[in-house]
Design a protein around this motif. Sequence first.
Motif, PDB file in Angstrom:
ATOM      1  N   TYR A   1      66.123  14.226  -8.965  1.00 14.44           N
ATOM      2  CA  TYR A   1      66.758  14.052  -9.818  1.00 14.44           C
ATOM      3  C   TYR A   1      66.781  15.062 -10.558  1.00 14.44           C
ATOM      4  CZ  TYR A   1      68.416   9.132  -9.618  1.00 14.44           C
ATOM      5  OH  TYR A   1      68.245   7.757  -9.094  1.00 14.44           O
ATOM      6  N   GLN A   2      66.936  15.517 -11.385  1.00  8.43           N
ATOM      7  CA  GLN A   2      67.553  16.192 -11.875  1.00  8.43           C
ATOM      8  C   GLN A   2      68.145  16.295 -13.861  1.00  8.43           C
ATOM      9  OE1 GLN A   2      69.406  20.448 -10.971  1.00  8.43           O
ATOM     10  NE2 GLN A   2      68.481  20.554  -9.270  1.00  8.43           N
ATOM     11  N   LYS A   3      67.010  16.485 -15.126  1.00  7.20           N
ATOM     12  CA  LYS A   3      67.904  15.679 -15.712  1.00  7.20           C
ATOM     13  C   LYS A   3      68.483  16.385 -16.690  1.00  7.20           C
ATOM     14  CE  LYS A   3      64.377  14.614 -19.574  1.00  7.20           C
ATOM     15  NZ  LYS A   3      63.073  15.091 -20.480  1.00  7.20           N
ATOM     16  N   MET A   4      69.182  16.431 -17.355  1.00 10.06           N
ATOM     17  CA  MET A   4      70.799  16.761 -17.132  1.00 10.06           C
ATOM     18  C   MET A   4      71.329  16.567 -18.978  1.00 10.06           C
ATOM     19  SD  MET A   4      72.244  17.226 -14.275  1.00 10.06           S
ATOM     20  CE  MET A   4      73.312  18.486 -14.773  1.00 10.06           C
ATOM     21  N   LEU A   5      70.401  16.323 -19.640  1.00 13.80           N
ATOM     22  CA  LEU A   5      70.975  15.709 -20.680  1.00 13.80           C
ATOM     23  C   LEU A   5      69.597  14.488 -21.823  1.00 13.80           C
ATOM     24  CD1 LEU A   5      71.935  16.210 -23.933  1.00 13.80           C
ATOM     25  CD2 LEU A   5      73.323  14.418 -23.340  1.00 13.80           C
ATOM     26  N   SER A   6      68.944  14.853 -22.762  1.00 14.50           N
ATOM     27  CA  SER A   6      67.895  13.736 -23.835  1.00 14.50           C
ATOM     28  C   SER A   6      68.977  14.042 -24.613  1.00 14.50           C
ATOM     29  CB  SER A   6      66.777  14.884 -23.086  1.00 14.50           C
ATOM     30  OG  SER A   6      66.203  14.511 -22.633  1.00 14.50           O
ATOM     31  N   THR A   7      69.069  13.123 -25.309  1.00 12.97           N
ATOM     32  CA  THR A   7      70.035  12.619 -26.402  1.00 12.97           C
ATOM     33  C   THR A   7      69.426  12.372 -27.409  1.00 12.97           C
ATOM     34  OG1 THR A   7      70.452  10.003 -26.237  1.00 12.97           O
ATOM     35  CG2 THR A   7      71.832  11.549 -24.967  1.00 12.97           C
ATOM     36  N   ASN A   8      70.627  12.669 -28.252  1.00 11.15           N
ATOM     37  CA  ASN A   8      69.972  12.796 -30.032  1.00 11.15           C
ATOM     38  C   ASN A   8      70.604  12.667 -30.331  1.00 11.15           C
ATOM     39  OD1 ASN A   8      70.946  15.854 -30.380  1.00 11.15           O
ATOM     40  ND2 ASN A   8      68.847  16.477 -29.213  1.00 11.15           N
ATOM     41  N   THR A   9      70.046  12.888 -31.943  1.00  8.97           N
ATOM     42  CA  THR A   9      71.600  12.840 -33.450  1.00  8.97           C
ATOM     43  C   THR A   9      72.118  14.170 -33.234  1.00  8.97           C
ATOM     44  OG1 THR A   9      70.296  13.450 -34.893  1.00  8.97           O
ATOM     45  CG2 THR A   9      69.852  11.095 -34.723  1.00  8.97           C
TER      46      THR A   9
ATOM     47  N   ILE B   1      69.692   6.455 -15.976  1.00 10.95           N
ATOM     48  CA  ILE B   1      69.718   6.974 -17.403  1.00 10.95           C
ATOM     49  C   ILE B   1      68.541   5.851 -18.034  1.00 10.95           C
ATOM     50  CG2 ILE B   1      70.982   6.915 -19.614  1.00 10.95           C
ATOM     51  CD1 ILE B   1      72.678   6.570 -16.434  1.00 10.95           C
ATOM     52  N   LEU B   2      67.339   6.302 -18.618  1.00 13.03           N
ATOM     53  CA  LEU B   2      66.240   5.951 -18.538  1.00 13.03           C
ATOM     54  C   LEU B   2      66.117   5.977 -20.815  1.00 13.03           C
ATOM     55  CD1 LEU B   2      63.890   7.491 -16.972  1.00 13.03           C
ATOM     56  CD2 LEU B   2      64.079   5.025 -17.024  1.00 13.03           C
ATOM     57  N   VAL B   3      67.027   4.711 -21.410  1.00 10.86           N
ATOM     58  CA  VAL B   3      66.890   4.456 -22.541  1.00 10.86           C
ATOM     59  C   VAL B   3      65.906   3.623 -22.967  1.00 10.86           C
ATOM     60  CG1 VAL B   3      68.835   2.906 -24.397  1.00 10.86           C
ATOM     61  CG2 VAL B   3      69.672   3.836 -22.090  1.00 10.86           C
ATOM     62  N   ASP B   4      65.528   4.494 -24.098  1.00 11.45           N
ATOM     63  CA  ASP B   4      64.623   4.219 -25.271  1.00 11.45           C
ATOM     64  C   ASP B   4      64.395   3.981 -26.472  1.00 11.45           C
ATOM     65  OD1 ASP B   4      61.484   4.097 -26.247  1.00 11.45           O
ATOM     66  OD2 ASP B   4      60.986   6.208 -25.894  1.00 11.45           O
TER      67      ASP B   4
ATOM     68  N   THR C   1      62.866   4.893 -30.039  1.00 11.71           N
ATOM     69  CA  THR C   1      63.663   6.602 -30.215  1.00 11.71           C
ATOM     70  C   THR C   1      64.916   7.180 -30.666  1.00 11.71           C
ATOM     71  OG1 THR C   1      63.481   7.329 -28.347  1.00 11.71           O
ATOM     72  CG2 THR C   1      61.545   8.145 -28.891  1.00 11.71           C
ATOM     73  N   ASN C   2      65.312   5.818 -30.033  1.00 12.03           N
ATOM     74  CA  ASN C   2      66.758   6.257 -29.885  1.00 12.03           C
ATOM     75  C   ASN C   2      67.551   6.735 -29.369  1.00 12.03           C
ATOM     76  OD1 ASN C   2      66.904   3.297 -31.023  1.00 12.03           O
ATOM     77  ND2 ASN C   2      68.231   4.067 -33.013  1.00 12.03           N
ATOM     78  N   SER C   3      67.147   7.091 -28.027  1.00 12.00           N
ATOM     79  CA  SER C   3      67.407   8.380 -26.994  1.00 12.00           C
ATOM     80  C   SER C   3      67.371   7.751 -25.935  1.00 12.00           C
ATOM     81  CB  SER C   3      66.367   9.371 -27.557  1.00 12.00           C
ATOM     82  OG  SER C   3      64.889   9.430 -26.381  1.00 12.00           O
ATOM     83  N   ALA C   4      68.451   8.599 -24.822  1.00 11.02           N
ATOM     84  CA  ALA C   4      68.245   8.795 -23.663  1.00 11.02           C
ATOM     85  C   ALA C   4      67.829   9.899 -23.002  1.00 11.02           C
ATOM     86  CB  ALA C   4      69.649   7.839 -23.264  1.00 11.02           C
TER      87      ALA C   4
END
Length: 179
Positions: free
Chosen positions: A149-157, A130-133, A136-139
Motif C-alpha cells: 500500500y502507498q498513501k495516495m491522498l489524505s483528504t482535508n478541506t 480507505i481509512l475514514v476518521d 477529524t473528518n478526513s480519510a
Amino acid sequence: MTKFAYIPKYTYEDYKQWEGRWELIEGIAYAMTPLPSIKHQSISQKIAEHLGTLLKNCKKCTPILPVDWKINDETILQPDNSIICYPLEDVNFITEAPTVIFEILSPSTATKDKVIKYEIYQEQKVKYYILVDPKTNSADILELKDNNYQKMLSTNTDNEKFSFDLEECIIDFDFSLIW
C-alpha cells in the motif's frame, strides 16, 4: 505473560453459531460490539449512497454494505463499505477480495483497522483501502502498488476528491459529501 497456545481458536463453523456481530481473524474472535456510533453509521450510509450514485452505470462494479468476507475457515471479515467488481453469487458471503474497502475508524477498532486489517487487505490484494476518521473528518486513501500500500491522498478541506480506477469504470469520489 499468557502464551498464545492458550488462546482459543475458532473456525467458520463456530462463527456461524454466534449471536451478534463478530469478525474472525486467524481463528481469534473479535466482537463487533457495541454497535457503531450514530456518526459512524451516518458516514457509512453516505458512503453507500454516493457509491450507489457513482456506480449506477458501471456494469461490473457494485457497492456493498457490511457482509461477511470469508477469506478462509479461520478468517471472516466485515468491511464497513466495499466495492466488488465481479458477479455476486447466490451465497451468504463473498469469497473474493473487494476492489475497494472503506473502514470507518472507531476507538474500539482503530488499531485492528490500521494494523491487522491493513496487512490482510494488502495480502489479499484489495486495490484501494480507505481509512475514514470521523474525529477529524478526513480519510487516508491507500492504493496497492507492487504488492504494497502507498498513501495516495489524505483528504482535508482543500482536497477532498479522489478518482478510483476500477476495472471497467473510473469514479470520482467526493469525500466532502460524507461528513
